[in-house]
Design an enzyme around this catalytic site. Structure first.
Site, PDB file in Angstrom:
ATOM      1  N   GLU A   1      -6.984   5.078   7.710  1.00  8.88           N
ATOM      2  CA  GLU A   1      -6.737   6.486   7.375  1.00  8.88           C
ATOM      3  C   GLU A   1      -7.952   7.091   6.671  1.00  8.88           C
ATOM      4  O   GLU A   1      -8.282   8.263   6.867  1.00  8.88           O
ATOM      5  CB  GLU A   1      -5.469   6.594   6.500  1.00  8.88           C
ATOM      6  CG  GLU A   1      -4.211   6.356   7.336  1.00  8.88           C
ATOM      7  CD  GLU A   1      -3.037   5.752   6.589  1.00  8.88           C
ATOM      8  OE1 GLU A   1      -3.036   5.747   5.351  1.00  8.88           O
ATOM      9  OE2 GLU A   1      -2.116   5.254   7.272  1.00  8.88           O
TER      10      GLU A   1
ATOM     11  N   HIS B   1      -9.582   1.486   4.733  1.00  8.86           N
ATOM     12  CA  HIS B   1      -8.333   1.681   5.487  1.00  8.86           C
ATOM     13  C   HIS B   1      -8.601   2.662   6.626  1.00  8.86           C
ATOM     14  O   HIS B   1      -9.386   3.609   6.465  1.00  8.86           O
ATOM     15  CB  HIS B   1      -7.252   2.221   4.544  1.00  8.86           C
ATOM     16  CG  HIS B   1      -5.896   2.183   5.162  1.00  8.86           C
ATOM     17  ND1 HIS B   1      -5.489   3.125   6.069  1.00  8.86           N
ATOM     18  CD2 HIS B   1      -4.884   1.305   5.041  1.00  8.86           C
ATOM     19  CE1 HIS B   1      -4.254   2.830   6.479  1.00  8.86           C
ATOM     20  NE2 HIS B   1      -3.868   1.723   5.871  1.00  8.86           N
TER      21      HIS B   1
ATOM     22  N   GLU C   1      -5.658  -4.630  10.560  1.00  6.40           N
ATOM     23  CA  GLU C   1      -4.645  -3.589  10.734  1.00  6.40           C
ATOM     24  C   GLU C   1      -4.933  -2.812  12.016  1.00  6.40           C
ATOM     25  O   GLU C   1      -5.720  -1.852  11.994  1.00  6.40           O
ATOM     26  CB  GLU C   1      -4.676  -2.629   9.548  1.00  6.40           C
ATOM     27  CG  GLU C   1      -4.350  -3.273   8.226  1.00  6.40           C
ATOM     28  CD  GLU C   1      -3.715  -2.278   7.263  1.00  6.40           C
ATOM     29  OE1 GLU C   1      -2.646  -2.598   6.733  1.00  6.40           O
ATOM     30  OE2 GLU C   1      -4.256  -1.181   7.069  1.00  6.40           O
TER      31      GLU C   1
ATOM     32  N   SER D   1       3.114  -1.821  10.447  1.00  5.56           N
ATOM     33  CA  SER D   1       4.558  -1.900  10.693  1.00  5.56           C
ATOM     34  C   SER D   1       5.135  -3.285  10.435  1.00  5.56           C
ATOM     35  O   SER D   1       6.060  -3.715  11.125  1.00  5.56           O
ATOM     36  CB  SER D   1       4.899  -1.410  12.106  1.00  5.56           C
ATOM     37  OG  SER D   1       4.509  -0.062  12.263  1.00  5.56           O
TER      38      SER D   1
ATOM     39  N   ASN E   1       0.865  -1.178   0.000  1.00  5.29           N
ATOM     40  CA  ASN E   1       0.000   0.000   0.000  1.00  5.29           C
ATOM     41  C   ASN E   1       0.903   1.229   0.000  1.00  5.29           C
ATOM     42  O   ASN E   1       1.456   1.594   1.032  1.00  5.29           O
ATOM     43  CB  ASN E   1      -0.890  -0.040   1.259  1.00  5.29           C
ATOM     44  CG  ASN E   1      -1.708   1.232   1.428  1.00  5.29           C
ATOM     45  OD1 ASN E   1      -1.808   2.038   0.513  1.00  5.29           O
ATOM     46  ND2 ASN E   1      -2.291   1.403   2.613  1.00  5.29           N
TER      47      ASN E   1
ATOM     48  N   LYS F   1       0.170   4.258  -0.331  1.00  9.09           N
ATOM     49  CA  LYS F   1      -0.459   5.480   0.214  1.00  9.09           C
ATOM     50  C   LYS F   1      -0.165   6.664  -0.726  1.00  9.09           C
ATOM     51  O   LYS F   1      -0.036   6.453  -1.929  1.00  9.09           O
ATOM     52  CB  LYS F   1      -0.001   5.732   1.647  1.00  9.09           C
ATOM     53  CG  LYS F   1      -0.178   4.479   2.513  1.00  9.09           C
ATOM     54  CD  LYS F   1      -0.045   4.726   3.971  1.00  9.09           C
ATOM     55  CE  LYS F   1      -0.223   3.391   4.712  1.00  9.09           C
ATOM     56  NZ  LYS F   1      -0.217   3.545   6.155  1.00  9.09           N
TER      57      LYS F   1
ATOM     58  N   GLY G   1       2.204   2.560  10.728  1.00  4.31           N
ATOM     59  CA  GLY G   1       3.173   3.629  10.552  1.00  4.31           C
ATOM     60  C   GLY G   1       3.852   4.056  11.846  1.00  4.31           C
ATOM     61  O   GLY G   1       4.547   5.066  11.888  1.00  4.31           O
TER      62      GLY G   1
HETATM   63  P1  PGA Z   1       2.603   0.490   7.638  1.00 12.14           P
HETATM   64  O1  PGA Z   1       1.152   0.660   6.967  1.00 12.14           O
HETATM   65  O2  PGA Z   1       3.154  -0.837   7.116  1.00 12.14           O
HETATM   66  O3  PGA Z   1       3.397   1.656   7.154  1.00 12.14           O
HETATM   67  O4  PGA Z   1       2.404   0.466   9.108  1.00 12.14           O
HETATM   68  C1  PGA Z   1       0.311  -0.432   6.757  1.00 12.14           C
HETATM   69  C2  PGA Z   1      -0.983   0.068   6.160  1.00 12.14           C
HETATM   70  O5  PGA Z   1      -1.440   1.143   6.551  1.00 12.14           O
HETATM   71  O6  PGA Z   1      -1.580  -0.602   5.281  1.00 12.14           O
END
Ligand code: PGA
Length: 258
Positions: A98, A96, A168, A214, A9, A11, A174
């Site tokens: 976010e 997601h 998640e 992460s 992903n 982003k 992140g």
């Molecule tokens: P990250 O994000 O691996 O940077 O923690 C995962 C995601 O949001 O899909």
């Protein structure tokens, strides 16, 4: 043995030439590998066509990160499922955290998005997961149950079979704070149980449940070795070809050790 899925992903990262460079280096690395793992690269929508062109000569699939809840019409700035498909997307992330948090997406909208993706032959990668305070209060199973039931359980068995889920935990995205393999396994097993209650054992077994938050080259093998973790949804570590490929290799190893 059940093969794994590793989905990147990106982003909102990479300009056009950086995106091209990353796609080419992923494609070149994958060319030398004989893989059982399925790989999906979810780019920003403006790069889908380029990603689809590059993927034709390689062995990864292309995915989007979001879709409109409306099929077409006067929705300035939105991108429909039909458009995504025609630009080359075979997968699309939905819900997601976010998007739930910054863009206030509701379960009702997510249900519409899932329906439109399935109608357009795009596999939804449906995200669920609890916030830190929900984990600390011990309320996380309830939160995840509601997210899944409200957005997905209107589907009949045949359509649910075409969905990928991603657990998640919001506190792990992140942040560098990964769920431990035990924490991931506990939630993945729970998700599989609620799918089994609704759709039966076969659908529950077949449903891919990815872990995201992460996940990186160092922790991927331990996470992917958990019985109910069928691969990963990778954010930050998918932006560097070597890191992403190392995670793909961890998925290969984990499924061979199964
Ligand atoms: P990250 O994000 O691996 O940077 O923690 C995962 C995601 O949001 O899909």
């Amino acid at each position: 043995m059940k093969n794994k899925i590793v989905a990147g992903n990106w982003k909102m990262n990479k300009n056009f030439s950086e995106a091209e460079e990353l796609l080419v280096s992923i494609a070149e690395s994958l060319d030398d590998m004989r893989l059982e793992t399925e790989i999906v690269v979810c780019t920003p929508s403006v790069y889908l066509e380029m990603a689809a062109d590059i993927s034709e000569e390689s062995n990864f699939y292309v995915g989007a990160q979001n879709v409109s809840y409306a099929p077409k019409g006067a929705y300035t700035g939105e991108i429909s499922a039909e458009m995504l498909k025609s630009a080359g997307a075979d997968f699309c992330i939905v819900g997601h955290s976010e998007r739930r948090n910054y863009f206030h997406e509701t379960d009702e909208e997510l249900a519409k998005k899932v329906d439109l993706l399935l109608e357009n032959d795009i596999v939804p990668i449906f995200c669920c997961g609890e916030k830190l305070e929900e984990r600390q209060s011990g309320n996380y199973f309830q939160v995840i149950d509601n997210q899944i039931k409200n957005a997905l359980f209107h589907l009949d068995k045949e359509h649910f079979d075409g969905i990928i889920l991603a657990y998640e935990p919001v506190w792990a995205i992140g942040t560098g704070l990964t769920a431990t393999p035990e924490q991931a396994q506990e939630v993945h097993a729970h998700i599989r149980r609620i799918i089994e209650e609704k759709y039966g054992t076969e659908v529950a077994y077949n449903t891919y449940i990815l872990y995201g938050g992460s996940c990186n080259a160092r922790n991927a093998l331990d996470l992917f070795s958990c019985q109910d973790v069928d691969g990963g949804l990778i954010g930050g570590a998918s932006l560097v070809a070597e890191d992403f490929i190392a995670i793909v290799n961890a998925a290969e190893t984990a499924s061979k050790n199964d």
